[in-house]
Scaffold this motif. Structure first.
Motif, PDB file in Angstrom:
ATOM      1  N   ASP A  61      14.979 -42.766  24.834  1.00 48.53           N
ATOM      2  CA  ASP A  61      14.993 -41.634  23.908  1.00 48.53           C
ATOM      3  C   ASP A  61      13.838 -41.797  22.921  1.00 48.53           C
ATOM      4  O   ASP A  61      14.031 -41.931  21.716  1.00 48.53           O
ATOM      5  CB  ASP A  61      16.339 -41.570  23.184  1.00 48.53           C
ATOM      6  N   GLN A  62      12.607 -41.795  23.453  1.00 44.27           N
ATOM      7  CA  GLN A  62      11.430 -42.036  22.616  1.00 44.27           C
ATOM      8  C   GLN A  62      11.221 -40.896  21.644  1.00 44.27           C
ATOM      9  O   GLN A  62      11.412 -39.718  21.968  1.00 44.27           O
ATOM     10  CB  GLN A  62      10.193 -42.199  23.490  1.00 44.27           C
ATOM     11  N   LEU A  63      10.799 -41.225  20.410  1.00 41.71           N
ATOM     12  CA  LEU A  63      10.535 -40.238  19.385  1.00 41.71           C
ATOM     13  C   LEU A  63       9.084 -39.795  19.473  1.00 41.71           C
ATOM     14  O   LEU A  63       8.172 -40.616  19.541  1.00 41.71           O
ATOM     15  CB  LEU A  63      10.812 -40.823  17.998  1.00 41.71           C
ATOM     16  N   ARG A 133      12.587 -35.257  20.095  1.00 36.76           N
ATOM     17  CA  ARG A 133      13.245 -36.287  20.881  1.00 36.76           C
ATOM     18  C   ARG A 133      13.795 -35.642  22.147  1.00 36.76           C
ATOM     19  O   ARG A 133      14.033 -34.436  22.218  1.00 36.76           O
ATOM     20  CB  ARG A 133      14.340 -36.988  20.091  1.00 36.76           C
TER      21      ARG A 133
END
Length: 447
Positions: A61-63, A133
């Motif tokens: 869940d990379q920002l 996200r």
């Protein structure tokens, strides 16, 4: 209800998941904006090294984020967001949220403008922060919320469906029993329906069915009795008419033939009178009033007209017929043809059965609730023992004349159909008074 419950669960889960994700994105944008400063008239973003590592670390869940200065140039970020096709967002407006579905991994993003400082001309400079996200986290949260809601709701629906099924089956069980009772009932069986452990509403239905069957049985019995009476009464005059016709056909002498034809005519007249009386009786019986017209009838005018019409017959029979009423109008609601038949029968019976030289008076009076019509004659009267029998069909005290014994039965039926009554009283010093009472108030004729 299952489909509605599932749709409700999905809508609730999506709503709260979006709120959670949107709030986290807005908090991220606020945190990024607080790290932007102006140094030597330059806009710079200073983040601790640990923050850079956390933001840019590869994860499921990379920002994604991007910060643009007042001149629109990118200051810091790990992603370049595409331009929105919607109308361009302006500084000072509310945060804008949208889904980017054209990326390899769809994301949910927020776009916010933050004030930086004021220029020498008093104008405010703004920085633009975008953060996003993956939608996978939103979908995962939605599923978690939906399962949390759906599991107890689904269990509740299962229990409710079972209770509804059980309640309907228990509720319809007495109705099925009533259906079986009706199917097994013979036309001659008039016993009331017995239902045990049935709700009150079904008892009312069973009572109504019992009353309907009883009324139907009475109606059929009346029709059978009428047909039997009519067949019995018509058999004798028709047989006599046939015999007289056969004898007339054998006669060769004109005088004898004329005498036979006179007897044939008399027999035919009596038969016609009997048929007319039977038809009138059939019309006045219960169950035949629904199709009969009901209008306002003026009894005073009706009685005066009938008395005037009957005067010639009374004079021919050597009698004095008169009408005694002080009422100019006496209006009731009823069937005009049947009421006329009622009073015609009373007057003609008096003319037919009292001796010549007698007196007949038709009298109309009233009180608070009713009109009273009396037909008084000066004949020999009727003994008290015979008075109830006079109203029986085909009963005749005297066999003289061409009567058929239906006149008083017709009078009684018509009076009762109009909510009234008829009684026989003794006149002074001798004679008979037929006393008919009819209510003033308008009421529906009984069915």
């Amino acid at each position: 209800m299952w489909l509605a419950g599932a749709l409700l669960s999905f809508q609730v889960a999506s709503h709260f998941a979006n709120e959670v994700i949107d709030n986290s994105l807005l908090q991220l944008a606020d945190s990024l904006a607080r790290q932007v400063h102006v140094e030597d008239d330059k806009v710079v973003a200073r983040y601790p090294e640990a923050t850079h590592l956390l933001l840019d670390a590869p994860q499921d869940d990379q920002l994604l984020y991007a910060i643009s200065g007042p001149d629109g140039q990118k200051i810091l970020g790990n992603f370049s967001f595409p331009t929105s096709p919607e109308p361009r967002q302006t500084p000072g407006s509310e945060p804008a949220y949208r889904n980017l579905m054209q990326l390899p991994s769809p994301v949910r993003m927020v776009s916010v403008y933050y004030p930086l400082d004021k220029t020498g001309q008093g104008q405010t400079r703004w920085i633009h922060v975008e953060a996003a996200r993956s939608l996978a986290s939103r979908n995962h949260l939605s599923r978690q919320i939906m399962l949390t809601i759906a599991l107890p709701l689904g269990g509740l629906l299962v229990v409710m469906s079972f209770l509804v099924w059980l309640g309907i089956n228990r509720g319809l069980r007495p109705l099925n029993g009533l259906q079986r009772l009706v199917e097994k009932r013979t036309p001659q069986d008039q016993a009331p329906f017995e239902l045990s452990h049935a709700p009150q509403e079904l008892h009312a239905l069973a009572k109504a069915l019992t009353q309907l069957l009883s009324t139907t049985h009475e109606s059929v019995a009346r029709q059978r009795r009428f047909i039997a009476d009519a067949a019995h009464q018509l058999r004798t005059p028709l047989a006599g008419l046939k015999s007289q016709t056969e004898l007339a056909m054998r006669e060769t002498e004109p005088e004898q033939l004329r005498a036979r034809l006179h007897m044939v005519h008399t027999s035919a007249t009596r038969s016609i009178h009997l048929v007319n009386q039977l038809l009138t009786l059939a019309r006045s019986e219960p169950g035949t009033q629904s199709g009969m017209p009901r209008v306002k009838v003026d009894l005073a005018r009706l009685i005066r007209d009938l008395t005037a019409e009957s005067v010639p017959r009374a004079l021919a029979a050597g009698m004095d017929l008169g009408c005694d009423t002080a009422l100019t109008e006496a209006v009731i609601e009823g069937n005009s043809a049947l009421l006329r038949e009622l009073f015609v029968n009373l007057v003609e019976n008096a003319i037919k059965y009292i001796p010549r030289g007698g007196n007949i008076t038709v009298r109309l009076t009233e009180d608070d609730t009713r009109y009273v019509v009396e037909v008084e004659d000066s004949g020999s009267g009727i003994p008290d023992d015979d008075k109830p029998r006079v109203f029986e069909r085909f009963y005749r005290r005297e066999q003289t004349g061409n009567g058929c014994g239906l006149g008083m039965a017709i009078v009684k039926e018509i009076a009762e159909r109009h909510g009234g009554s008829v009684t026989l009283l003794d006149a002074k010093p001798h004679g008979l008074i037929v006393h008919v009472e009819l209510p003033k108030e308008q009421r529906r004729l009984p069915a």
